[in-house]
Design an enzyme around this catalytic site. Structure first.
Site, PDB file in Angstrom:
ATOM      1  N   GLY A  42      16.610  -2.788  -4.489  1.00 15.76           N
ATOM      2  CA  GLY A  42      16.396  -1.358  -4.280  1.00 15.76           C
ATOM      3  C   GLY A  42      16.093  -0.579  -5.534  1.00 15.76           C
ATOM      4  O   GLY A  42      16.758   0.417  -5.815  1.00 15.76           O
ATOM      5  N   GLY A  43      15.091  -1.031  -6.300  1.00 16.84           N
ATOM      6  CA  GLY A  43      14.758  -0.344  -7.539  1.00 16.84           C
ATOM      7  C   GLY A  43      15.720  -0.729  -8.638  1.00 16.84           C
ATOM      8  O   GLY A  43      15.565  -1.752  -9.293  1.00 16.84           O
ATOM      9  N   GLN A  80      22.889   1.937  -5.224  1.00 17.45           N
ATOM     10  CA  GLN A  80      22.188   1.726  -3.960  1.00 17.45           C
ATOM     11  C   GLN A  80      23.210   1.748  -2.820  1.00 17.45           C
ATOM     12  O   GLN A  80      24.090   2.593  -2.808  1.00 17.45           O
ATOM     13  CB  GLN A  80      21.388   0.415  -3.981  1.00 17.45           C
ATOM     14  CG  GLN A  80      19.892   0.606  -4.163  1.00 17.45           C
ATOM     15  CD  GLN A  80      19.203   1.330  -3.019  1.00 17.45           C
ATOM     16  OE1 GLN A  80      19.771   1.627  -1.965  1.00 17.45           O
ATOM     17  NE2 GLN A  80      17.944   1.652  -3.222  1.00 17.45           N
ATOM     18  N   GLU A 110       1.772  -5.721  -1.722  1.00 12.32           N
ATOM     19  CA  GLU A 110       2.804  -5.810  -2.767  1.00 12.32           C
ATOM     20  C   GLU A 110       2.127  -5.845  -4.130  1.00 12.32           C
ATOM     21  O   GLU A 110       1.201  -6.623  -4.346  1.00 12.32           O
ATOM     22  CB  GLU A 110       3.675  -7.053  -2.562  1.00 12.32           C
ATOM     23  CG  GLU A 110       4.638  -7.378  -3.688  1.00 12.32           C
ATOM     24  CD  GLU A 110       5.563  -6.224  -4.045  1.00 12.32           C
ATOM     25  OE1 GLU A 110       5.577  -5.833  -5.232  1.00 12.32           O
ATOM     26  OE2 GLU A 110       6.266  -5.716  -3.144  1.00 12.32           O
ATOM     27  N   GLN A 170       7.766   0.050   2.998  1.00 16.50           N
ATOM     28  CA  GLN A 170       9.085  -0.110   2.381  1.00 16.50           C
ATOM     29  C   GLN A 170       8.971  -0.365   0.882  1.00 16.50           C
ATOM     30  O   GLN A 170       9.674  -1.198   0.326  1.00 16.50           O
ATOM     31  CB  GLN A 170       9.877  -1.237   3.053  1.00 16.50           C
ATOM     32  CG  GLN A 170      10.685  -0.743   4.243  1.00 16.50           C
ATOM     33  CD  GLN A 170      11.850  -1.631   4.589  1.00 16.50           C
ATOM     34  OE1 GLN A 170      12.800  -1.758   3.825  1.00 16.50           O
ATOM     35  NE2 GLN A 170      11.792  -2.252   5.745  1.00 16.50           N
ATOM     36  N   THR A 171       8.076   0.369   0.223  1.00 20.08           N
ATOM     37  CA  THR A 171       8.071   0.353  -1.237  1.00 20.08           C
ATOM     38  C   THR A 171       9.305   1.101  -1.737  1.00 20.08           C
ATOM     39  O   THR A 171       9.980   1.785  -0.969  1.00 20.08           O
ATOM     40  CB  THR A 171       6.804   1.038  -1.780  1.00 20.08           C
ATOM     41  OG1 THR A 171       6.733   2.363  -1.235  1.00 20.08           O
ATOM     42  CG2 THR A 171       5.557   0.261  -1.392  1.00 20.08           C
ATOM     43  N   SER A 172       9.593   1.000  -3.036  1.00 15.46           N
ATOM     44  CA  SER A 172      10.765   1.693  -3.596  1.00 15.46           C
ATOM     45  C   SER A 172      10.425   3.145  -3.921  1.00 15.46           C
ATOM     46  O   SER A 172      10.598   3.618  -5.048  1.00 15.46           O
ATOM     47  CB  SER A 172      11.265   0.966  -4.843  1.00 15.46           C
ATOM     48  OG  SER A 172      11.872  -0.253  -4.499  1.00 15.46           O
ATOM     49  N   TYR A 185       8.691   3.101  -7.589  1.00 18.14           N
ATOM     50  CA  TYR A 185       7.303   3.129  -7.107  1.00 18.14           C
ATOM     51  C   TYR A 185       6.325   2.892  -8.256  1.00 18.14           C
ATOM     52  O   TYR A 185       6.535   3.371  -9.369  1.00 18.14           O
ATOM     53  CB  TYR A 185       7.037   4.483  -6.459  1.00 18.14           C
ATOM     54  CG  TYR A 185       5.806   4.550  -5.595  1.00 18.14           C
ATOM     55  CD1 TYR A 185       5.861   4.196  -4.253  1.00 18.14           C
ATOM     56  CD2 TYR A 185       4.592   4.989  -6.118  1.00 18.14           C
ATOM     57  CE1 TYR A 185       4.732   4.277  -3.444  1.00 18.14           C
ATOM     58  CE2 TYR A 185       3.461   5.076  -5.322  1.00 18.14           C
ATOM     59  CZ  TYR A 185       3.539   4.719  -3.988  1.00 18.14           C
ATOM     60  OH  TYR A 185       2.420   4.799  -3.189  1.00 18.14           O
ATOM     61  N   CYS A 235      24.434  -9.626  12.416  1.00 23.69           N
ATOM     62  CA  CYS A 235      23.991  -9.288  13.772  1.00 23.69           C
ATOM     63  C   CYS A 235      24.490  -7.886  14.076  1.00 23.69           C
ATOM     64  O   CYS A 235      25.439  -7.412  13.467  1.00 23.69           O
ATOM     65  CB  CYS A 235      24.502 -10.287  14.803  1.00 23.69           C
ATOM     66  SG  CYS A 235      26.271 -10.191  15.109  1.00 23.69           S
TER      67      CYS A 235
END
Length: 552
Positions: A48-49, A126, A192, A259-261, A269, A406
């Protein structure tokens, strides 16, 4: 930084701490930094970055020492990745309490946060990075799978066969997208910018194939769509450029998301118009200029997504605050397409359903296989669960300690906890099991651009709920509890809480598990009842959730 340091969680049934609660925290902290799990373990970055497990290596070592010395009636306090105190508490109290990235609201900006981070006073946690319960890309996989399954049901007759999804981002979270699409029988094109991240998804079998040109990618996509074949294609490129180019060419995907950062315009980004290497150099040399380029690229990225929506594609935001950045930069139509929670996931939240995960502290994959089978026996009527577990067994490669996720609801989580504790007690599995969840859950987040977007009563920004969630989990005996700020969507945009609890086979754990795994999802039911959702009210009445101002 220690450039060659490799951290892996201990395996087996031998303790290096004074109890399994402390041992579980130690192993899951270390597991977060396993090279097979973390995105950048040498810098303590999990996903997450810049989401980190500890503030620095000195703090990491101090946390490890503290956990090894911690008694069964003591609690370790961790302030943004730094151990700051050990207090006497009691055996049923959490062994660790964690607060990450918290800022007084007026100061809750990326600029202030980075200044404080540079001064060594905080870190970005995060969601599951700083709360020590990240299990690799599988952790978000079922949520992504369920979102796409809901889209298939609502728009495409129940299957994505012959349909294709355009998206971007193959990091720790986004890396789940290609497999989630193919598990729903669809075709994915995932853009990506970082070849290394793309290779990682190939290595773990989340991604089928990678190419360097848009022409190659579209040839593969078109063939797979025509043949009704499930396929995921990774394209090396920049999303802001590729999305716009596809629109100009008249290409119309069935589904579009991202779903880029984007939650972090500086460290996450990557702007259009430059290579990854050029971007990294600019990031270091002139952060302000970098953010300008990054923000401008996000506006173009969102404009392309809005254009696809106008042209009839199913477009949704996947909770990275891409729309929020574009809106703040002056693009008025940024919110022309919905977020995934109000569009597809909120009905599950109303049932107290959310991402229930567990890991085998033994390190033995056979223990997860046994929990899988036991869980399927416990819920024989849940066909969606059976379909998911079977698909995960076949398709998901473990990262670090073997784990499973799950989605279970109110009442179901407590039953699963009791089952797992019995498996440990009876020696069916070879060591205790640790149970946790993402902070993305039904009653543990305030995030107006993601989990609490478009709440029925307008309570999107009310921050009390994650705090209440953390407090009830702590008093009920969760093994460790965390409160974070800024996860998912970035600093200033979210508050959220996490909990982890150990099933060690003891009678005391039976009681703790029943309490925590009832109140934790119960907060999701309560939160949605309070917001006026009929589905949540029905669940509360049917399952006897005590809500003082609800007429039973």
């Amino acid at each position: 930084m220690t450039s060659s340091r490799i951290v892996r969680a201990p395996r087996g049934s031998e303790l290096s701490c004074k109890g399994w609660a402390q041992e579980a925290a130690l192993r899951m902290l270390m597991n977060n930094l396993d090279p097979d799990v973390a995105e950048d373990p040498q810098n303590l970055i999990v996903y997450g970055g810049t989401g980190k497990a500890a503030r620095n290596w000195q703090c990491f070592d101090a946390i490890v020492r503290s956990l090894q010395e911690l008694n069964d009636d003591e609690t370790l306090l961790v302030q943004s990745g730094k151990p700051v105190a050990v207090f006497r508490s009691h055996r049923d109290a959490p062994r660790v309490l964690i607060a990450n990235s918290m800022l007084v609201p007026h100061w809750a900006t990326w600029e202030n946060f980075r200044e404080l981070e540079q001064a060594g006073l905080t870190m970005y946690g995060q969601m599951t990075a700083g709360s020590w319960i990240y299990i690799g890309t599988q952790g978000i996989l079922q949520g992504t799978y369920e979102t796409l399954a809901a889209i298939a049901r609502q728009h495409f007759g129940g299957s994505l066969r012959g349909r294709w999804t355009l998206t971007a981002g193959l990091g720790g979270m986004g890396g789940a997208q290609p497999l989630a699409v193919t598990m729903n029988d669809g075709v994915a094109l995932v853009v990506e910018v970082d070849r290394q991240r793309m290779q990682r998804r190939l290595d773990t079998r989340y991604l089928d194939v990678a190419v360097d040109t848009l022409e190659e990618a579209m040839t593969l996509v078109d063939e797979a769509v025509r043949d009704g074949k499930a396929l995921s294609v990774g394209l090396l490129g920049n999303a802001a450029e590729v999305f716009g180019e596809l629109y100009k060419r008249g290409v119309r995907p069935d589904i579009v998301t991202d779903q880029t950062s984007a939650h972090d315009p500086l460290e996450g980004y990557v702007p259009a118009g430059m290579s990854l290497e050029q971007a990294l150099e600019l990031r270091q040399r002139d952060p302000e200029e970098y953010v300008k380029h990054s923000t401008a690229s996000m506006v173009e990225h969102v404009k392309a997504m809005v254009a696809f929506a106008d042209a009839g594609s199913i477009v949704f935001d996947y909770g990275n605050n891409l729309r929020g950045v574009a809106k703040a930069a002056g693009y008025d139509r940024a919110f022309a397409y919905p977020g995934f929670v109000p569009a597809y996931i909120r009905p599950l939240f109303c049932e107290g359903k959310g991402p229930f995960r567990w890991a085998a502290l033994s390190g033995d994959p056979a223990d997860i296989a046994k929990t899988d089978e036991a869980l399927l026996e416990l819920f024989p009527e849940d066909q969606a669960l059976h379909r998911w577990i079977r698909a995960a067994q076949e398709r998901v490669q473990f990262q670090g300690l073997p784990a499973r996720i799950c989605w279970l609801g109110y009442g179901e989580r407590a039953k699963a906890g009791a089952l797992f504790n019995k498996l440990v007690r009876d020696g069916v599995v070879s060591a205790p099991i640790v149970i946790g969840r993402d902070h993305l859950d039904c009653g543990s987040v305030a995030s107006p651009n993601r989990e609490t977007e478009a709440m029925r009563d307008g309570s999107d920004a009310i921050g009390d709920w994650p705090i209440l969630n953390a407090m009830i989990n702590a008093v009920n005996g969760a093994t460790w509890v965390s409160v974070h700020h800024g996860g998912g969507v970035g600093i200033g945009y979210s508050l959220h809480a996490g909990m982890v609890i150990v099933a060690d086979g003891t009678a005391e754990a039976d009681h703790r598990l029943e309490r925590v795994l009832t109140s934790d999802p119960g907060m999701g039911v309560v939160r949605h009842v309070d917001a006026g959702y009929d589905e949540a009210i029905a669940v509360a009445q049917e399952r006897n959730v005590h809500i003082p101002m609800l007429k039973q």
